[in-house]
Design an enzyme around this catalytic site. Structure first.
Site, PDB file in Angstrom:
ATOM      1  N   GLN A  69       0.825  -1.212   0.000  1.00  0.00           N
ATOM      2  CA  GLN A  69       0.000   0.000   0.000  1.00  0.00           C
ATOM      3  C   GLN A  69       0.857   1.258   0.000  1.00  0.00           C
ATOM      4  OE1 GLN A  69      -2.763  -1.907   3.308  1.00  0.00           O
ATOM      5  NE2 GLN A  69      -3.688   0.001   2.606  1.00  0.00           N
ATOM      6  N   GLU A  99     -13.284   4.523   4.773  1.00  0.00           N
ATOM      7  CA  GLU A  99     -13.269   3.898   6.076  1.00  0.00           C
ATOM      8  C   GLU A  99     -14.421   4.266   6.988  1.00  0.00           C
ATOM      9  OE1 GLU A  99      -8.514   3.579   5.690  1.00  0.00           O
ATOM     10  OE2 GLU A  99      -9.341   5.269   6.746  1.00  0.00           O
TER      11      GLU A  99
END
Ligand code: FES
Ligand code: FES
Lengths: 788, 192
Positions: free
Chosen positions: A222, A739
Site C-alpha cells: 500500500q 473507512e
C-alpha cells in the site's frame, strides 16, 4: 466554502459523475496482474517455515536434510541473515522486528527459516525436513499481565514489556469536570483482535542483479515509496537502484502497509541466487503473522450534567501490540488518531492515556480500514453515549441531539486538539432516523416485547478523521505525510497523471482521471493514470487511512491548476493580449471582452511544445507535493434494527440505514461501493471476526474456517443515503470515504443488539456478538433460582 | 502421470505429478492466471472454475481428476472480446473493486444461471456463498447476476468453453485481442 464545483453542465463526466471504472475490463477478463501472477524465466520459489510455538528458545536449526531434496536451492535462516546484519528490520513505528528468528521465537507463526527451490511443491516439502530444536518457554498472552513484575519478558531489549505510554488532553480540567458531574457513565470494553484479511494474501517477486546493484521488486504494498526507502536502507542498496512495483492489489485494508519478513527474505534470496525469486504467502501465514488490527482494552467514563449535557470524557487504553511494534502510526501519536474519541459531541474537556504492551502474539495494530485507531475511538464514544442514554432514561437519539457540535461551531476545536472542518451531525441523524422509520421501529419493539420478540434499534452518529496529514504533526519514520501528483499534458492535449498514492481496488485509475477531467475540462478518456511503480511516480506515502482523495486528490487538483496557470500565459500569448485579459473555464481560455475568442486547453498545450512564448520554458508538466493544511472529518449516522432470537442468541439485521457525508463525491458509484464494502466489514467485526489465543499463545483464527468472514448469505442489506458538506480546506471539497463505514458501523450493530436486551438489564456485550455470547447475556439476565 | 483434458475448448495434454492441484496446473503450467488463490482450506472460491459446466474449486481437485473433462476458466469466457453476459453484468453493476474474487464469482454465477436461469435474490446469495469477496459487500454482485439473468433470458444463454469459441468465430463484428484461453503450454493459437 473553499470548495470549487463546476457548473452543472460541466460536471459530466468529471466530478460527481458515476463514470464506469476503466479498471473493470481487465479484471472481468481475468487479465489483472497481481504479484502472484508475475513470473520470469529461471524464477525460483520460496516457502516460509513458521514457529509452531508462541515462545521458545531456538537451540538449533538443522537444515541438512532439506538439501537432500533435489531442486532445493538454498535454505535461509536467521543465522545466515545475522551474518549480513539482516536478521532484524525496522518497522514503520520505529521499533525493530525479527526477519527470521535467531535466538528465540516470540509468536506462533513467526518466520524461522525459508527454503527456495525450483518449484513451490519442493520448497514446501523441504520445510518438513528442517529440524528446529525448540525449548518451550512460558508465553505472555494476557496483556493485562504484561506489566506485572513476574510476567515473562517478550523482548530482552524491552525490560518491562512496555511499548509506550502516551496521553493527551487536560487531566486536571477533566478531573474537575468529573467532580462536578451529576452523572458518570462507565464502560469497559474490549475491541477484539481482528485481521483485515484481504482476499489476496501478501506476495513478493524479487529480481536482484548483484552486479548492477539493481533490484526490481513486485510487492503487495500500500506504500511502495516508503517500502523502497526502507528496503534500500536495509539492504544497503542505493535507493535509485530499487524499483518497487505494486501492481494490481487484491484488497489490502491496512494489511499491506507494514513491511514483512517474507518480503525481505525474498529479496535476499534473489540476491544470493542471482535469480528471480517469488514468494506467495498462504492464508495461514497471512492470518497468523501479518498485521492484525485493534486488540484494544478500553475504559471510558463520560461525565454529564443534570441536563444530560456531556461535560467531560476520560479514557484509559491498554493496547496489545504483540511481539513487535509494527503498526504504521504517525510517529508523534502512539495511539494514532484516537483523539477523535470525543466524536460528534461538544465535550469541553477530555483526557486519554494509553499504555502499549508487548505480548507473545503476532505484531500489528494496523489501521484495518480506518485511520489509525479511529475505529476504536468511534466505537467507544458511540457505545458510551448509548449506555449513558439508558442510565439517564433518555432516548439515545435525543441524548445525541442535545450534545452534537452545531453547524455554526465549525471550524470546531475539540478537547483533544483536533480542528474539525465542517459538519451537520444533527441533519445526518434526523435523516437516518427518518429513513429508518425510527418511531415505527420503536413501536414494533414495544409490541414485540409484549409477545416475547426481542427487537433492538441502535445508532451510531460517528465523526471520523481522515487524510493524514499536515506535515507539522504527521510523519511515518520521519517522512512527512504529504502526497503527490505529477501531470504532463502532451502536444496533442492528452494527459498523463502519476500518483504517489496507490490503489487496492479503490478505482484510482478512474477517479483521478475524473479529477483531471474536471479541472481541465477534457474527457477522462484523455487522461491516463499511473501509480504503484516507484520508477514511474513521484514520492508519496501511499494509500491507507482514507488519505488518497484528501492528499493525492488535492495534489492532483493543485497540479492541474498549476498547469492551467501556465497555459493561461500561453493562451494570452496566442491571442496577443495581456494575461489579465484572459479568463478560464474548464476546457478553454477566452477573452474577457470577447468571450467567443478562445484558445482551448488542447491548443494551449500544443503551443507549449510548438510555439511557446519567448522566454517561457517549453512543455506543460508539473508535480505537486500536497501538504494538507488540516485533517478531514467525514461523518454520518448509521441506524441498525435487529431481532435477537431469545432461545439461541442468534440475531439478524432487519434494517440498516446509512447516511454518509464525505464531502464532495468524485465518483458516487465508487463511493457507494466503498460504503457497502465497509459496512460489510463493520458487520463482520461486530458479528463474527475474532482471533483468540489459548494460554500457550496458540491462535484460534488461522484460516477462513475459524476466522469467519461474511459471504453473500450472511451479509445484511444496506440502504444508503448521502449528504454533502464540503471540506472547506480541500481544493475539491472532498473528505475521503473508504473507512467511514468500518469506523461507524460496529457500534450501530452492537448498540442495536444491546438495545434489544436492555429491558433485561443487559448493558454490554463485547464483540464479536456471536450467538453464544448473546445467549449467555440473556441467560445471565434471567432471575436465578436459589441454589440447592 | 499423463493427462489429457479440455481447457477453454482446447485439448491439452501434460505430464503432471499426481499431487499437482488443478489450480496450480492452470496458473503455473498453462499460465491462466485469472484463476486466483485466496485460502488454503477450499473456503474462499477465488479459484472457482467450471468442470463440465459445474462450478468447482480448483484448489480442491488434483489436476489428474480433471482428466478427460472440460475445464472453463475466466479466460475462456470472452475468447474474442465478446463478453459473457455475466461479465457484462459485473461491469454494468460495478460488482468488483480489487477484482481478485471476480473470476471466481463470475464462473460461480454462470454455473448458477445455467441450472437456474431465473434465480431469486436468496438463491443467488446461497449459490455464491462459497465465494468470498472482501471489497464489495456483495449487493452489486447480486445485482450483476440479476442483470445477466435478465439479459440471458432475453437472448439465450451464452456458451462457454469450446462453444464460446465457435460462437465467437461464427459471430460477425469486432474481435479484440487474441484468444485468452489458448496461451502458454497448450500452444498459443491465434484463435481465428
Ligand atoms: S483458493 Fe480455492 S477456495 Fe480458496
Ligand atoms: S472485489 Fe476485492 S475481493 Fe471481491
Amino acid at each position: 466554502m473553499g470548495a470549487v464545483m463546476a457548473p452543472e453542465a460541466a460536471r459530466k463526466p468529471g466530478i460527481g459523475y458515476s463514470l464506469p471504472r476503466r479498471e473493470d475490463d481487465r479484471f472481468i477478463r481475468g487479465q489483472g496482474t497481481f504479484v502472484a501472477d508475475v513470473t520470469a524465466p529461471r524464477m525460483a520459489h520460496m516457502a516460509v517455515l513458521r514457529s509452531p510455538l508462541a515462545r521458545a528458545r531456538i537451540r538449533s536449526i538443522n537444515a541438512a536434510r532439506a538439501f537432500t531434496l533435489p531442486g532445493v536451492l538454498v535454505v535461509i535462516t536467521g543465522e545466515l541473515l545475522a551474518r549480513r546484519n539482516l536478521a532484524w528490520m525496522p518497522t514503520l513505528s520505529g521499533d525493530v522486528q525479527s526477519v527470521l528468528a535467531v535466538d528465540e521465537v516470540r509468536f506462533q507463526g513467526q518466520e524461522v527459516a525459508c527454503v527456495v527451490a525450483e518449484d513451490p511443491y519442493t520448497a514446501h516439502d523441504a520445510l518438513q525436513l528442517i529440524e528446529v530444536d525448540y525449548e518451550p518457554l512460558p508465553a505472555l498472552v494476557d496483556p493485562t499481565e504484561a506489566l506485572s513484575p513476574d510476567a515473562p519478558l517478550v523482548r530482552a531489549d524491552k525490560p518491562d514489556n512496555r511499548c509506550y505510554e502516551w496521553e493527551t488532553g487536560d487531566l486536571e480540567a477533566t478531573d474537575h469536570a468529573f467532580q462536578e458531574a451529576a452523572h458518570v457513565t462507565t464502560l469497559d470494553t474490549y475491541y477484539p483482535r481482528c485481521h483485515p484479511a484481504p482476499l489476496e494474501c501478501c506476495a513478493c517477486f524479487a529480481d536482484v542483479d548483484p552486479d548492477e546493484g539493481r533490484a526490481r521488486i513486485y510487492l503487495t504494498s500500500q506504500a511502495p515509496h516508503a517500502h523502497r526507502t526502507i528496503l534500500a536502507q536495509l539492504m544497503g542498496l542505493p535507493e535509485q537502484q530499487v524499483q518497487i512495483i505494486s501492481p494490481d492489489i487484491g484488497g489490502a485494508f491496512g494489511n499491506k502497509v507494514p513491511l514483512y519478513p517474507g518480503y525481505v527474505v525474498t529479496v535476499v534470496a534473489s540476491f544470493l541466487l542471482r535469480r528471480p525469486v517469488r514468494w506467495i504467502e498462504d492464508r495461514t501465514g497471512n492470518l497468523l503473522s501479518t498485521g492484525f488490527a485493534r486488540d484494544y482494552r478500553m475504559h471510558g467514563e463520560l461525565a454529564l450534567d443534570a441536563g444530560g449535557r456531556m461535560i467531560g470524557l476520560r479514557v484509559r487504553l491498554l493496547s496489545d501490540h504483540g511481539a513487535f511494534f509494527a503498526d504504521a502510526q504517525p510517529s508523534k501519536f502512539r495511539a494514532g488518531l484516537f483523539h477523535i474519541v470525543t466524536g460528534s459531541y461538544d465535550i469541553p474537556v477530555a483526557h486519554i492515556s494509553a499504555t502499549g504492551v508487548y505480548t507473545n502474539k503476532a505484531p500489528g495494530g494496523v489501521a484495518y480500514r480506518c485511520s489509525f485507531r479511529v475505529t476504536e475511538a468511534s466505537y467507544l464514544i458511540e457505545r458510551l453515549v448509548t449506555t449513558a442514554a439508558y442510565e439517564l432514561g433518555i432516548d439515545p437519539a435525543e441524548l445525541r441531539r442535545r450534545n452534537f457540535i452545531l453547524p455554526d461551531q465549525f471550524p470546531y476545536r475539540s478537547a483533544t486538539g483536533f480542528s474539525y472542518d465542517s459538519g451537520d451531525y444533527r441533519a445526518a441523524l434526523d435523516l437516518a432516523l427518518e429513513k429508518a422509520g425510527y418511531e415505527e421501529l420503536r413501536k414494533e419493539q414495544e409490541e414485540g416485547r409484549r409477545k416475547g420478540r426481542l427487537v433492538g434499534v441502535g445508532m451510531s452518529s460517528f465523526t471520523e478523521v481522515a487524510g493524514a496529514g499536515p506535515s507539522k504533526d504527521y510523519d511515518l519514520i520521519g517522512i512527512k505525510m504529504f502526497d503527490s501528483a505529477e501531470l504532463a499534458i502532451g502536444p496533442t492535449g492528452k494527459a498523463i497523471l502519476k500518483l504517489g498514492v496507490q490503489s487496492q481496488g479503490q478505482g484510482h485509475e478512474t477517479t483521478f482521471a475524473q479529477i483531471v477531467a474536471h479541472e481541465l475540462g477534457i474527457s477522462p478518456a484523455d487522461v491516463i493514470v499511473h501509480h504503484g511503480d516507484t520508477d514511474n511516480s513521484p514520492y508519496g506515502l501511499g494509500t491507507f487511512g482514507s488519505r488518497s482523495t484528501p492528499t493525492g486528490g488535492a495534489a492532483t487538483a493543485v497540479v492541474c491548476r498549476r498547469l492551467v496557470d501556465k497555459a493561461k500565459k500561453i493562451a494570452a500569448y496566442l491571442m496577443e493580449v495581456d494575461d489579465d485579459d484572459v479568463a478560464w473555464e474548464p476546457g478553454r481560455f477566452y477573452l474577457r471582452s470577447a468571450e467567443d475568442r478562445e484558445v482551448t486547453i488542447q491548443e494551449a498545450a500544443a503551443a507549449a511544445y510548438t510555439n511557446p512564448p519567448d522566454g517561457m520554458e517549453p512543455g506543460l508538466d508539473a508535480v505537486s507535493y500536497y501538504d494538507p493544511p488540516q485533517l478531514t472529518f467525514p461523518f454520518g449516522t448509521y441506524v441498525a434494527a435487529v431481532e435477537v432470537n431469545p432461545e439461541t442468541g442468534e440475531w439478524k439485521v432487519l434494517k440498516f440505514v446509512a447516511v454518509d457525508d464525505c464531502g464532495v463525491r468524485i465518483n458516487p458509484m465508487i463511493v457507494d461501493g466503498q460504503i457497502m464494502g465497509g459496512l460489510t466489514e463493520g458487520y463482520a467485526i461486530a458479528a463474527m471476526q475474532r482471533i483468540d489465543f489459548d494460554a500457550q499463545g496458540a491462535s484460534s483464527g488461522s484460516n477462513f474456517e475459524d476466522y469467519l468472514v461474511p459471504t453473500a448469505w450472511e451479509t445484511p442489506r444496506f440502504e444508503l443515503h448521502e449528504m454533502v458538506t464540503p471540506c472547506p480546506h480541500h481544493p475539491l471539497g472532498a473528505k475521503g470515504v473508504g473507512e467511514s463505514p468500518t469506523v461507524g458501523s460496529p457500534a450501530a450493530f452492537v448498540n442495536a443488539v444491546v438495545d434489544a436486551l436492555v429491558h433485561l438489564g443487559v448493558r454490554n456485550i463485547d464483540m464479536p456478538l456471536t450467538s453464544d455470547k448473546v445467549w449467555e447475556a440473556i441467560e445471565d439476565s434471567r432471575p436465578r433460582k436459589a441454589a440447592g | 502421470m499423463h493427462i489429457s483434458l479440455g481447457v477453454n475448448g482446447q485439448p491439452v495434454e501434460a505430464d503432471v505429478e499426481p499431487r499437482l492441484l488443478l489450480v496450480h496446473y492452470l496458473r503455473d503450467l498453462l499460465r491462466l492466471t485469472g484463476t486466483q488463490i485466496g485460502c488454503d482450506t477450499t473456503t474462499c472460491g477465488a479459484c472457482t472454475v467450471l468442470l463440465d459446466g459445474m462450478a468447482v474449486k480448483s484448489c480442491g481437485l488434483f489436476s489428474v481428476q480433471a482428466a478427460g473433462r472440460e475445464i472453463t476458466t475466466v479466460e475462456g469466457l470472452a475468447p474474442h472480446g465478446h463478453l459473457n453476459p455475466v461479465q457484462e453484468g459485473f461491469k454494468e453493476c460495478f460488482a468488483l473493486q480489487c477484482g481478485f474474487c471476480t473470476p471466481g464469482m463470475v464462473l460461480a454465477s454462470i454455473a448458477l444461471l445455467t441450472s437456474n436461469p431465473d434465480p431469486t435474490e436468496d438463491e443467488i446469495r446461497w449459490a455464491l456463498s462459497g465465494n468470498i469477496c472482501r471489497c464489495t459487500g456483495y449487493a452489486n454482485i447480486v445485482r450483476a447476476v440479476q442483470w445477466a439473468a435478465d439479459k440471458m433470458r432475453a437472448t439465450g444463454p451464452a456458451p462457454t468453453g469450446m462453444g464460446a469459441i465457435l460462437a465467437a468465430n461464427a459471430a460477425p463484428g469486432p474481435s479484440q485481442g487474441g484468444s485468452h484461453g489458448a496461451q502458454g503450454a497448450h500452444g498459443g493459437r491465434d484463435g481465428a
